[in-house]
Design a protein around this motif. Structure first.
Motif, PDB file in Angstrom:
ATOM      1  N   PHE A   1       0.834  -1.200   0.000  1.00 44.09           N
ATOM      2  CA  PHE A   1       0.000   0.000   0.000  1.00 44.09           C
ATOM      3  C   PHE A   1       0.868   1.249   0.000  1.00 44.09           C
ATOM      4  CE2 PHE A   1      -2.480   3.258   2.335  1.00 44.09           C
ATOM      5  CZ  PHE A   1      -3.534   3.375   1.443  1.00 44.09           C
ATOM      6  N   GLY A   2       0.488   2.229  -0.837  1.00 43.12           N
ATOM      7  CA  GLY A   2       1.206   3.485  -0.864  1.00 43.12           C
ATOM      8  C   GLY A   2       1.499   3.928  -2.296  1.00 43.12           C
ATOM      9  N   PRO A   3       2.280   5.024  -2.396  1.00 36.86           N
ATOM     10  CA  PRO A   3       2.828   5.794  -1.274  1.00 36.86           C
ATOM     11  C   PRO A   3       1.787   6.690  -0.610  1.00 36.86           C
ATOM     12  CG  PRO A   3       3.473   6.769  -3.350  1.00 36.86           C
ATOM     13  CD  PRO A   3       2.733   5.514  -3.703  1.00 36.86           C
ATOM     14  N   PHE A   4       1.991   6.959   0.688  1.00 38.71           N
ATOM     15  CA  PHE A   4       1.125   7.866   1.427  1.00 38.71           C
ATOM     16  C   PHE A   4       1.986   8.580   2.470  1.00 38.71           C
ATOM     17  CE2 PHE A   4       1.213   3.870   3.672  1.00 38.71           C
ATOM     18  CZ  PHE A   4       1.281   4.220   5.011  1.00 38.71           C
ATOM     19  N   GLY A   5       1.503   9.722   2.913  1.00 35.80           N
ATOM     20  CA  GLY A   5       2.246  10.504   3.887  1.00 35.80           C
ATOM     21  C   GLY A   5       1.992  10.015   5.306  1.00 35.80           C
ATOM     22  N   ASP A   6       3.061   9.781   6.059  1.00 36.07           N
ATOM     23  CA  ASP A   6       2.943   9.329   7.445  1.00 36.07           C
ATOM     24  C   ASP A   6       4.075   9.960   8.251  1.00 36.07           C
ATOM     25  OD1 ASP A   6       2.675   8.039   9.849  1.00 36.07           O
ATOM     26  OD2 ASP A   6       2.351   6.055   8.982  1.00 36.07           O
TER      27      ASP A   6
ATOM     28  N   LYS B   1      -2.841   3.437 -13.453  1.00 36.41           N
ATOM     29  CA  LYS B   1      -4.243   3.034 -13.312  1.00 36.41           C
ATOM     30  C   LYS B   1      -4.513   2.747 -11.829  1.00 36.41           C
ATOM     31  CE  LYS B   1      -4.502   1.031 -17.951  1.00 36.41           C
ATOM     32  NZ  LYS B   1      -4.737  -0.205 -18.749  1.00 36.41           N
ATOM     33  N   PRO B   2      -5.112   3.707 -11.117  1.00 38.95           N
ATOM     34  CA  PRO B   2      -5.393   3.495  -9.689  1.00 38.95           C
ATOM     35  C   PRO B   2      -6.562   2.538  -9.489  1.00 38.95           C
ATOM     36  CG  PRO B   2      -6.247   5.622 -10.392  1.00 38.95           C
ATOM     37  CD  PRO B   2      -5.517   5.048 -11.571  1.00 38.95           C
TER      38      PRO B   2
ATOM     39  N   LEU C   1      -6.798   0.838  -5.994  1.00 38.04           N
ATOM     40  CA  LEU C   1      -7.047   0.995  -4.561  1.00 38.04           C
ATOM     41  C   LEU C   1      -6.968   2.464  -4.163  1.00 38.04           C
ATOM     42  CD1 LEU C   1      -7.513  -0.056  -1.720  1.00 38.04           C
ATOM     43  CD2 LEU C   1      -5.073  -0.556  -1.543  1.00 38.04           C
ATOM     44  N   ASN C   2      -5.884   3.118  -4.583  1.00 35.97           N
ATOM     45  CA  ASN C   2      -5.713   4.551  -4.301  1.00 35.97           C
ATOM     46  C   ASN C   2      -6.406   5.374  -5.380  1.00 35.97           C
ATOM     47  OD1 ASN C   2      -3.983   4.459  -1.888  1.00 35.97           O
ATOM     48  ND2 ASN C   2      -2.510   3.503  -3.268  1.00 35.97           N
ATOM     49  N   THR C   3      -7.726   5.248  -5.418  1.00 38.31           N
ATOM     50  CA  THR C   3      -8.472   5.909  -6.489  1.00 38.31           C
ATOM     51  C   THR C   3      -8.467   7.422  -6.355  1.00 38.31           C
ATOM     52  OG1 THR C   3     -10.490   5.565  -5.165  1.00 38.31           O
ATOM     53  CG2 THR C   3      -9.989   3.926  -6.866  1.00 38.31           C
ATOM     54  N   GLN C   4      -8.034   7.927  -5.200  1.00 41.10           N
ATOM     55  CA  GLN C   4      -7.962   9.376  -5.037  1.00 41.10           C
ATOM     56  C   GLN C   4      -6.747   9.967  -5.728  1.00 41.10           C
ATOM     57  OE1 GLN C   4      -7.229   7.173  -2.787  1.00 41.10           O
ATOM     58  NE2 GLN C   4      -5.279   7.718  -1.824  1.00 41.10           N
ATOM     59  N   ILE C   5      -5.809   9.113  -6.182  1.00 39.52           N
ATOM     60  CA  ILE C   5      -4.613   9.586  -6.892  1.00 39.52           C
ATOM     61  C   ILE C   5      -4.902   9.578  -8.396  1.00 39.52           C
ATOM     62  CG2 ILE C   5      -2.162   9.193  -7.310  1.00 39.52           C
ATOM     63  CD1 ILE C   5      -1.974   7.773  -4.655  1.00 39.52           C
ATOM     64  N   GLU C   6      -4.773  10.720  -9.031  1.00 39.76           N
ATOM     65  CA  GLU C   6      -5.067  10.828 -10.461  1.00 39.76           C
ATOM     66  C   GLU C   6      -3.950  10.204 -11.297  1.00 39.76           C
ATOM     67  OE1 GLU C   6      -6.062  14.716 -11.796  1.00 39.76           O
ATOM     68  OE2 GLU C   6      -7.114  15.244  -9.927  1.00 39.76           O
ATOM     69  N   PRO C   7      -4.303   9.654 -12.465  1.00 40.70           N
ATOM     70  CA  PRO C   7      -3.268   9.157 -13.377  1.00 40.70           C
ATOM     71  C   PRO C   7      -2.302  10.285 -13.752  1.00 40.70           C
ATOM     72  CG  PRO C   7      -5.418   8.346 -14.038  1.00 40.70           C
ATOM     73  CD  PRO C   7      -5.662   9.336 -12.946  1.00 40.70           C
ATOM     74  N   GLY C   8      -1.016   9.951 -13.788  1.00 37.79           N
ATOM     75  CA  GLY C   8       0.012  10.922 -14.100  1.00 37.79           C
ATOM     76  C   GLY C   8       0.600  11.598 -12.879  1.00 37.79           C
TER      77      GLY C   8
ATOM     78  N   LEU D   1       3.822  -4.032  -9.098  1.00 36.47           N
ATOM     79  CA  LEU D   1       4.672  -4.709  -8.134  1.00 36.47           C
ATOM     80  C   LEU D   1       3.874  -5.815  -7.450  1.00 36.47           C
ATOM     81  CD1 LEU D   1       6.629  -1.738  -6.496  1.00 36.47           C
ATOM     82  CD2 LEU D   1       7.401  -3.308  -8.268  1.00 36.47           C
ATOM     83  N   PRO D   2       4.533  -6.836  -6.935  1.00 40.56           N
ATOM     84  CA  PRO D   2       3.806  -7.939  -6.280  1.00 40.56           C
ATOM     85  C   PRO D   2       2.864  -7.438  -5.192  1.00 40.56           C
ATOM     86  CG  PRO D   2       6.124  -8.505  -6.558  1.00 40.56           C
ATOM     87  CD  PRO D   2       5.986  -7.066  -6.964  1.00 40.56           C
ATOM     88  N   HIS D   3       1.590  -7.868  -5.284  1.00 40.66           N
ATOM     89  CA  HIS D   3       0.537  -7.574  -4.300  1.00 40.66           C
ATOM     90  C   HIS D   3       0.213  -6.091  -4.195  1.00 40.66           C
ATOM     91  CE1 HIS D   3       0.946 -11.717  -3.212  1.00 40.66           C
ATOM     92  NE2 HIS D   3       2.156 -11.561  -2.730  1.00 40.66           N
ATOM     93  N   CYS D   4       0.551  -5.318  -5.234  1.00 41.65           N
ATOM     94  CA  CYS D   4       0.152  -3.910  -5.265  1.00 41.65           C
ATOM     95  C   CYS D   4      -1.061  -3.801  -6.195  1.00 41.65           C
ATOM     96  CB  CYS D   4       1.281  -3.022  -5.767  1.00 41.65           C
ATOM     97  SG  CYS D   4       0.835  -1.266  -5.839  1.00 41.65           S
ATOM     98  N   PRO D   5      -2.226  -3.380  -5.694  1.00 48.90           N
ATOM     99  CA  PRO D   5      -3.419  -3.340  -6.548  1.00 48.90           C
ATOM    100  C   PRO D   5      -3.318  -2.329  -7.679  1.00 48.90           C
ATOM    101  CG  PRO D   5      -3.985  -3.183  -4.200  1.00 48.90           C
ATOM    102  CD  PRO D   5      -2.506  -2.974  -4.309  1.00 48.90           C
ATOM    103  N   ASP D   6      -2.547  -1.266  -7.480  1.00 50.67           N
ATOM    104  CA  ASP D   6      -2.485  -0.185  -8.469  1.00 50.67           C
ATOM    105  C   ASP D   6      -1.468  -0.486  -9.566  1.00 50.67           C
ATOM    106  OD1 ASP D   6      -4.321   1.366  -6.952  1.00 50.67           O
ATOM    107  OD2 ASP D   6      -2.670   1.950  -5.630  1.00 50.67           O
ATOM    108  N   MET D   7      -1.757   0.020 -10.767  1.00 50.91           N
ATOM    109  CA  MET D   7      -0.824  -0.062 -11.887  1.00 50.91           C
ATOM    110  C   MET D   7       0.033   1.201 -11.884  1.00 50.91           C
ATOM    111  SD  MET D   7       0.074  -1.853 -14.673  1.00 50.91           S
ATOM    112  CE  MET D   7      -1.343  -2.793 -15.247  1.00 50.91           C
ATOM    113  N   TRP D   8       1.350   1.022 -11.834  1.00 54.30           N
ATOM    114  CA  TRP D   8       2.272   2.145 -11.837  1.00 54.30           C
ATOM    115  C   TRP D   8       2.888   2.307 -13.224  1.00 54.30           C
ATOM    116  CZ3 TRP D   8       5.655   1.671  -6.766  1.00 54.30           C
ATOM    117  CH2 TRP D   8       4.816   1.792  -5.662  1.00 54.30           C
ATOM    118  N   GLY D   9       3.392   3.507 -13.474  1.00 50.29           N
ATOM    119  CA  GLY D   9       4.150   3.771 -14.688  1.00 50.29           C
ATOM    120  C   GLY D   9       5.524   4.308 -14.322  1.00 50.29           C
TER     121      GLY D   9
END
Length: 741
Positions: A143-148, A216-217, A219-226, A314-322
């Motif tokens: 999960f992430g990235p997120f601010g903590d 392509k988000p 899980l983190n659907t609040q993060i816009e593509p790009g 990445l393994p077990h990451c729901p989101d598609m990264w670029g």
């Protein structure tokens, strides 16, 4: 022709492109290689750290299964397991366990124990996803990235650049098929920025940048593509040209900057259009994008760039990264080959020679003969070739040779096996030709080599540490094995003694069975005789009972007869009384008659006397019958008592029969029990024989294990020797100790 660049900016870049477009294939390979190696680095890194998490989770689940859950778990043991994995996974800044209520039970950061992850915290969606409340199934989650702020407070371990941005590994724990909690691993997000940047060996040091963005988000659907997901090297001031995102990048459409960090703060759009810049947009649309031709495409700085874009998970990451691997078109194509430089020297030299010779011939021809002019021109060409053209060529050749010698010296320094891997060729001293390209790739190779040697050094240290632990464990295991072997020998001795005792007991049981069978036969004979006598007694008792019953019936008949006699006697008494009364009346009548009735009076007197005698005899007979009846009643009562006694005797005979039968059956049961006991003793003996064989096998295995442990200790010593040798070999190279990646 110059597209969106315009003439003033486009012309120099077009010229560079025209001079070097033959390098297009090589440049495509460069960007393809950069993108693939960086993608593979990220995937391998994530797989490695999932391996740490899965091994730790497996051990924790075994501990929980043995202790019945967290309530009975040993807190010290749990923390020890977390710290062991924390030591090996150097990118982790915290490992902790959440229970079903999202409370931190154990953590490598002691002060974090007892805290609760509330629904308003940024990590909570990852927890919900991993627990399966949206899909009904537990699942690992990167999960992430997120601010903590906790990440920022904990500080870095391996990353040179650090802020609050976080990646979290979430792995569900289960006990007996039920959800028990989450194992969580915290990693600073800048770790992945370090993985893909590798600054000291960057292929394009002035402008090259590798960065991640959301494609392509899911899980983190609040993060816009790009949106940026990793730190850009334009943020931490590691590039050599242009402005910085921290200070602000100026464009004609405004300033592009970040407040805290690149991640989630910047979306890679072209400021001129406000749309995702073509490299990112095409990568999201097509899954990959490669473009290395003029005029390139505009990035978020509105500067022409070229490069390769890929999407991945990445393994077990729901989101598609670029990921974009880019460099400024100007730097990529600014190279001027040696051939080009040589041709320029030749061109300018020939041009100078032509002009000077024309002037010289013109001047000499006015004052001298033609052959003098020709001779002067020839001599001048010869002197010019030696003095000017030769000098320029020697200078260019020396420059190339000097750089090649620098490169050779640098390679030789490291080729001898004791090189200084902290040194790099100074690219600024090289011209923009093939020597600089060669130096750049050599620097890149040395950088990779240093990274590998650092990993080997760390691995050697880890192997040495593990080997020492293995040696200690092997030593302890060997001692434990020897103690177990001694106990097994003692146990086998006890089994042998027990087997002898069982053999003795079996023999005694067999003897007892023989004796019992002899007693059984004797008792059976005596019981048969007794039973025969009892049967005879029973028959006699039955006969007596029948006779008594017959006698009782006779007495009852006799008593009935006596009752009848007493009735007859009563009638006779009544008749006698009447006769006496009649005789008395007859006497009275005879006396009244007188003499004529005297004879009749005598007869009446005789009749009266006879009646009196009859009455007296009747009374005597009545008395006698009464006595007979009473005696008969007493006889009947006695016979009735005798009947009861006979019945009791019959019952006793029946009990005797049953007792004799039970005695026979009891003997059979005794014999059966003894047979079963003997059989049981035989089976116990067989089991103990099998135990003795198994124990012998175990003893042999323990002996082999002792030998194996001895071999393990010897192998451990060999590993230690090899590791020491490996450390010595690595120690021959000078490495940048402060470099983490």
């Amino acid at each position: 022709m110059f597209d969106w660049l315009g003439f003033r900016k486009g012309l120099p870049l077009f010229r560079s492109w025209q001079l070097n477009q033959h390098l297009k294939g090589d440049i495509e390979d460069v960007f393809e290689g950069i993108a693939e190696t960086r993608r593979q680095l990220l995937t391998d890194w994530a797989g490695e750290y999932w391996g740490y998490m899965e091994r730790l989770a497996g051990t924790i689940q075994k501990e929980l299964a043995a202790s019945g859950g967290f309530a009975g778990a040993d807190a010290g043991r749990m923390k020890e397991l977390l710290h062991m994995t924390y030591t090996r996974g150097t990118d982790f800044t915290e490992l902790f366990v959440l229970d079903t209520g999202q409370q931190v039970l154990y953590s490598t950061c002691e002060k974090r124990s007892g805290t609760i992850c509330s629904p308003d915290e940024p990590l909570y969606p990852g927890i919900v996803y991993s627990k399966g409340q949206q899909g009904g199934q537990w699942r690992p989650c990167l999960f992430g990235p997120f601010g903590d702020r906790v990440t920022e407070q904990l500080g870095p371990r391996t990353s040179s650049f650090h802020d609050k941005m976080t990646l979290m590994f979430l792995l569900p724990l289960q006990v007996d098929g039920l959800y028990a909690g989450l194992l969580c691993g915290r990693v600073p997000n800048d770790v992945i920025g370090d993985l893909i940047q590798r600054e000291s060996g960057h292929v394009y040091p002035d402008s090259g940048d590798n960065y991640l963005f959301m494609a392509k988000p899911r899980l983190n659907t609040q993060i816009e593509p790009g949106t940026a997901l990793s730190r850009s090297r334009f943020e931490d001031r590691t590039f050599t040209r242009g402005e910085n995102l921290k200070d602000g990048v100026t464009t004609d459409w405004g300033t592009v900057s970040v407040q805290e960090h690149t991640e989630l703060e910047i979306i890679f759009t072209d400021p001129a259009t406000g749309q995702l810049h073509p490299g990112v947009a095409n990568t999201i649309r097509n899954g990959s994008n490669l473009f290395v031709e003029f005029p390139g495409y505009s990035d978020y700085r509105h500067i022409p760039v070229i490069g390769k874009g890929v999407t991945f998970q990445l393994p077990h990451c729901p989101d598609m990264w670029g990921m974009m691997c880019e460099a400024d078109l100007e730097e990529v194509y600014r190279i001027r080959s040696i051939r080009y430089r040589e041709s320029r020297i030749g061109l300018w030299s020939s041009l100078g020679l032509g002009v000077l010779m024309a002037v010289l011939v013109y001047m000499v021809a006015q004052y001298a003969a033609q052959w003098v002019a020709a001779t002067a021109a020839g001599l001048f060409a010869f002197v010019y070739a030696i003095a000017v053209t030769g000098r320029l060529q020697r200078r260019e050749t020396n420059r190339i040779i000097d750089k090649l010698q620098d490169i050779t010296r640098f390679i030789r320094m490291n080729a001898e096996g004791e090189g200084d891997l902290t040194e790099r060729l100074p690219l600024a001293s090289f011209g923009n030709d093939e020597t600089k390209e060669l130096a750049k790739w050599i620097n890149n190779m040395i950088d990779s080599l240093e990274g590998i040697m650092l990993k080997v050094k760390l691995a050697a240290q880890d192997v040495m540490s593990s080997q020492q632990t293995l040696g200690q464990s092997a030593e302890e295991t060997a001692h434990s094995t020897e103690r177990v072997n001694a106990k097994m020998s003692h146990m086998i001795g006890g089994l042998l003694t027990q087997l002898q005792d069982i053999d003795t007991a079996k023999d005694a049981a067999a003897d007892m069975r023989g004796t019992l069978r002899l007693l059984e036969r004797q008792a059976a004979e005596q019981i048969a005789v007794a039973q025969f006598e009892v049967d005879r007694i029973g028959d006699k008792m039955d006969h007596i009972s029948n006779r008594v019953n017959e006698t009782n019936e006779t007495i009852r008949s006799f008593m009935r007869t006596v009752d009848e006699i007493r009735g007859v006697l009563q009638v006779i008494g009544e008749i006698s009384s009447q006769t006496h009364l009649l005789a008395l009346n007859a006497s009275i009548e005879a006396a009244r008659v007188g003499e004529q009735g005297r004879g009749f009076e005598v007869v009446a007197a005789e009749i009266r006397k006879l009646a009196e005698m009859t009455r007296s005899s009747t009374e005597e007979v009545h008395q006698i019958t009464h006595e007979i009846y009473e005696k008969a009643k007493q006889a009947y009562a006695s016979m009735d008592e005798g009947t009861k006694v006979v019945e009791e005797g019959s019952q006793l005979v029946a009990s005797a029969r049953a007792t004799l039968q039970a005695a026979g059956t009891g003997d059979l049961r005794k014999t059966k029990v003894v047979d079963e006991m003997v059989g049981l003793m035989e089976r116990i003996a067989e089991v103990n024989m099998a135990n003795r064989e198994v124990s012998s096998d175990v003893e042999d295995n323990m002996t082999e294990l002792i030998g194996a442990m001895s071999h393990v200790r010897q192998t451990s010593q060999n590993v230690e020797t090899i590791t020491s040798l490996l450390q010595q070999m690595v120690g021959q190279f000078k490495l940048t100790e402060s470099r983490r990646r």
